[in-house]
Design an enzyme around this catalytic site. Sequence first.
Site, PDB file in Angstrom:
ATOM      1  N   HIS A 175      47.056  31.082  40.832  1.00 23.08           N
ATOM      2  CA  HIS A 175      48.068  30.765  39.792  1.00 23.08           C
ATOM      3  C   HIS A 175      49.455  29.700  40.554  1.00 23.08           C
ATOM      4  O   HIS A 175      49.578  30.014  41.380  1.00 23.08           O
ATOM      5  CB  HIS A 175      48.150  32.116  38.878  1.00 23.08           C
ATOM      6  CG  HIS A 175      49.121  33.331  40.037  1.00 23.08           C
ATOM      7  ND1 HIS A 175      50.093  33.350  40.511  1.00 23.08           N
ATOM      8  CD2 HIS A 175      48.602  33.935  40.749  1.00 23.08           C
ATOM      9  CE1 HIS A 175      50.705  34.308  40.602  1.00 23.08           C
ATOM     10  NE2 HIS A 175      49.441  34.787  41.141  1.00 23.08           N
ATOM     11  N   GLU A 197      43.504  40.431  39.875  1.00 22.47           N
ATOM     12  CA  GLU A 197      44.413  41.052  40.836  1.00 22.47           C
ATOM     13  C   GLU A 197      44.397  41.925  41.444  1.00 22.47           C
ATOM     14  O   GLU A 197      43.712  42.945  40.797  1.00 22.47           O
ATOM     15  CB  GLU A 197      45.991  40.417  40.993  1.00 22.47           C
ATOM     16  CG  GLU A 197      46.753  40.774  42.791  1.00 22.47           C
ATOM     17  CD  GLU A 197      46.099  40.290  43.509  1.00 22.47           C
ATOM     18  OE1 GLU A 197      45.052  39.987  44.292  1.00 22.47           O
ATOM     19  OE2 GLU A 197      46.824  39.358  44.178  1.00 22.47           O
TER      20      GLU A 197
END
EC number: 3.1.3.-
Length: 211
Positions: free
Chosen positions: A9, A82
């Site tokens: 990201h 994550e």
Amino acid sequence: MLTLYIARHGQTEWNIEKRMQGWEDSKLTTLGLANAEALGEKLRDIPFQAAYVSTSGRAVDSAMAILKNRSIPIIKDDIFKEISLGSWEGKTFDDIKRNDPEMLDAYFQAPERYIPNEGGESFRQFEERVRRALGQIARKHREGNILLVTHSVFILMLLNIFKKRPIDDLWNSSYVHDTALAVAAIKENGDAVILKEGDGEHRMKQAGAAW
């Protein structure tokens, strides 16, 4: 052959503040959004069959910026998130270093010895989730190009799996800057050839850290 394009990201507000994010979230910075758009321009001629995306807002917003108006199926799933960091999330690196130095050292220096706090994942648990995530993609796509938009430690673990290395070697790969790109070709037997990792040529000059 399946070719997996793996992107982190864009830079977030917490990256600038050096806060652990994990499953928690913060917004993309202007630079993070611009870098995601630049990556999209870099990948504009790649015919993607689908995009798999972490459900974290920073990953979803980055995927939308990368793909813009392209009519590509987007599959969002928690499995691509994550590593969960429990009570560390939202805290600065300095806070954690001051209050939990032994585990912070294990996290970066000896992942096998890292013991997560309540709500967090061990690296062994995380590796199992990343393997399942990879299997989820590989079962649905035997060939073609797939985009995966996810997070830095997820990418490092995926690369570590491709390299068939033990968990303690996790950090021994190229640094994953915001919107850094890795590319891997997945063979029918499941083996992978890493064609590119840590590619950030599209990124604009950063004024702050991407953490």
